[in-house]
Design a protein around this motif. Structure first.
Motif, mmCIF file in Angstrom:
data_model
loop_
_atom_site.group_PDB
_atom_site.id
_atom_site.type_symbol
_atom_site.label_atom_id
_atom_site.label_comp_id
_atom_site.label_asym_id
_atom_site.label_seq_id
_atom_site.Cartn_x
_atom_site.Cartn_y
_atom_site.Cartn_z
ATOM 1 N N ASN A 2 0.841 -1.204 0.000
ATOM 2 C CA ASN A 2 0.000 0.000 0.000
ATOM 3 C C ASN A 2 0.876 1.254 0.000
ATOM 4 N N VAL A 42 -3.155 -1.430 -10.668
ATOM 5 C CA VAL A 42 -4.530 -1.355 -10.185
ATOM 6 C C VAL A 42 -4.493 -1.378 -8.658
ATOM 7 N N ARG A 43 -5.382 -0.622 -8.043
ATOM 8 C CA ARG A 43 -5.512 -0.635 -6.590
ATOM 9 C C ARG A 43 -6.602 -1.639 -6.217
ATOM 10 N N ARG A 44 -6.287 -2.553 -5.313
ATOM 11 C CA ARG A 44 -7.260 -3.549 -4.873
ATOM 12 C C ARG A 44 -7.476 -3.412 -3.377
ATOM 13 N N ARG A 45 -8.741 -3.230 -2.997
ATOM 14 C CA ARG A 45 -9.082 -3.049 -1.587
ATOM 15 C C ARG A 45 -8.641 -4.272 -0.779
ATOM 16 N N VAL A 63 -5.790 -5.463 -0.528
ATOM 17 C CA VAL A 63 -4.635 -6.140 -1.117
ATOM 18 C C VAL A 63 -3.476 -5.169 -1.306
ATOM 19 N N THR A 97 -1.511 -2.265 -4.036
ATOM 20 C CA THR A 97 -1.282 -1.925 -5.440
ATOM 21 C C THR A 97 -0.675 -3.120 -6.160
ATOM 22 N N GLN A 98 -1.233 -3.436 -7.339
ATOM 23 C CA GLN A 98 -0.828 -4.648 -8.054
ATOM 24 C C GLN A 98 -0.525 -4.320 -9.498
#
Length: 263
Positions: free
Chosen positions: A58, A87-90, A92, A94-95
Motif C-alpha cells: 500500500n 490497479v488498486r485492490r481493496r 490487497v 497496489t498490483q
C-alpha cells in the motif's frame, strides 16, 4: 505494533516485489519526484522486473520503503493506474496488471508483437466466413465489388484481458483458414507458412471514442479512447493479400515510432 523492552516500535513493511527494483531518485533534479518514481516503475514493468500480478504494497508501505512522502507516492501510483499498468485492490494493495505493448514502424502482426513482449497472446475467433466484398474492401484488395472474400473477426487477449478487436478481409482463394489454427497462432504466421511472402503495407493510425458495443467487447467504458488502424498488406509480387481494420485499447497498446531529421 511490536514491543521490545517495554517499548513499542513499528514493524518494518513486509517484503514486496519492489525489493527486486533499484530506484535512483534524484532529489536535486527539477524533475518532480513523483514523475521520477512513475518512470522507474513503468520501466521495471516494461522490462519484466515487475510482472503482472506482483504486489507493490500500500501507499504507506511504499512511502516508508522509498523514503518519500505519501502524496508523492500516491501521485506516482495514480499516473500508472491511469495508464492501465497498475490497479488498486481493496485489502490487497497496489498490483501490477500488465505492461503496455508498443508496436514499432514495421510490418508485423499483433500476435508477434504480444509474443515478443512476453504477453502470452490468446485469440478468440468471433467470425470466419465468406461474404461479398463491400466497396471499401474491394478497393483495398483490388477486386470487384461483390467478389467473394473471407472476413475474420477476432478478439486478441493477454493475461485474460482483451487488448484489441481485429477485423480482416482476405481474397477467398488466398489460403485455407480454419478457426482452431487461427486461435492457436497469428494470421501472418499462417500466411507465411502457406508460402505467402509479405513485403509491404499501407497503414493509417488514428483514434476515436469507443462505442457501447466496442467498450463492452474490450472491457472499457463507453467513450474511452481507442487506437484505430487500417492496413492493406501486399506480397512480394505487389498483390494485395489482406485488408484490416483494428481497434486497440489505448491503455494497453501504443504505436512507437523513431523519427529521423531529413538531411
Amino acid at each position: 505494533m511490536a514491543k521490545t523492552g517495554g517499548r513499542s516500535r513499528t514493524a518494518p513493511p513486509a517484503a514486496s516485489a519492489l525489493d527486486s527494483v533499484h530506484f535512483a531518485l534524484d532529489r536535486s533534479s527539477p524533475v518532480p519526484l513523483y514523475y521520477q518514481l512513475a518512470q522507474q516503475l513503468e520501466a521495471a514493468i516494461e522490462h519484466g522486473v515487475l510482472a503482472p500480478g506482483n504486489l507493490l504494497g500500500n501507499e504507506i508501505d511504499l512511502s516508508v520503503r522509498l523514503g518519500l512522502s505519501r502524496p508523492t507516492v500516491r501521485q506516482a501510483i495514480q499516473t500508472l493506474v491511469d495508464k492501465g499498468l497498475l490497479v488498486r485492490r481493496r485489502g490487497v494493495g497496489t498490483q501490477v496488471v500488465h505492461s503496455q505493448v508498443k508496436r514499432g514502424l514495421e510490418l508485423s502482426s499483433l500476435y508477434d508483437d504480444l509474443e515478443t513482449a512476453g504477453q502470452g497472446p490468446t485469440t478468440q475467433v468471433l467470425r470466419n466466413e465468406h461474404v461479398p466484398a463491400a466497396a471499401d474492401v474491394a478497393a483495398a484488395l483490388g477486386i470487384a465489388e461483390g467478389a467473394d472474400v473471407v472476413v475474420l473477426e477476432r478478439l486478441r487477449c493477454t493475461h485474460g484481458q482483451p487488448v484489441a478487436f481485429l477485423c480482416n478481409y482476405l481474397p477467398a482463394t488466398l489460403l485455407e483458414l480454419d478457426t482452431p489454427r487461427l486461435e492457436s497462432t497469428g494470421l501472418y504466421r499462417l500466411m507465411r507458412s502457406a508460402g505467402i511472402t509479405l513485403h509491404s503495407a499501407r497503414q493509417t493510425v488514428g483514434a476515436r471514442s469507443a462505442t457501447a458495443e466496442e467498450a463492452a467487447r474490450l472491457g472499457e467504458r463507453e467513450g474511452t479512447a481507442l487506437l484505430t488502424m487500417q492496413r492493406t498488406a501486399y506480397d512480394d509480387t505487389g498483390r494485395p493479400v489482406e485488408y484490416g481494420t483494428h481497434i486497440y485499447r489505448a491503455s494497453r497498446y501504443a504505436f512507437d515510432f523513431q523519427l529521423l531529421v531529413r538531411p
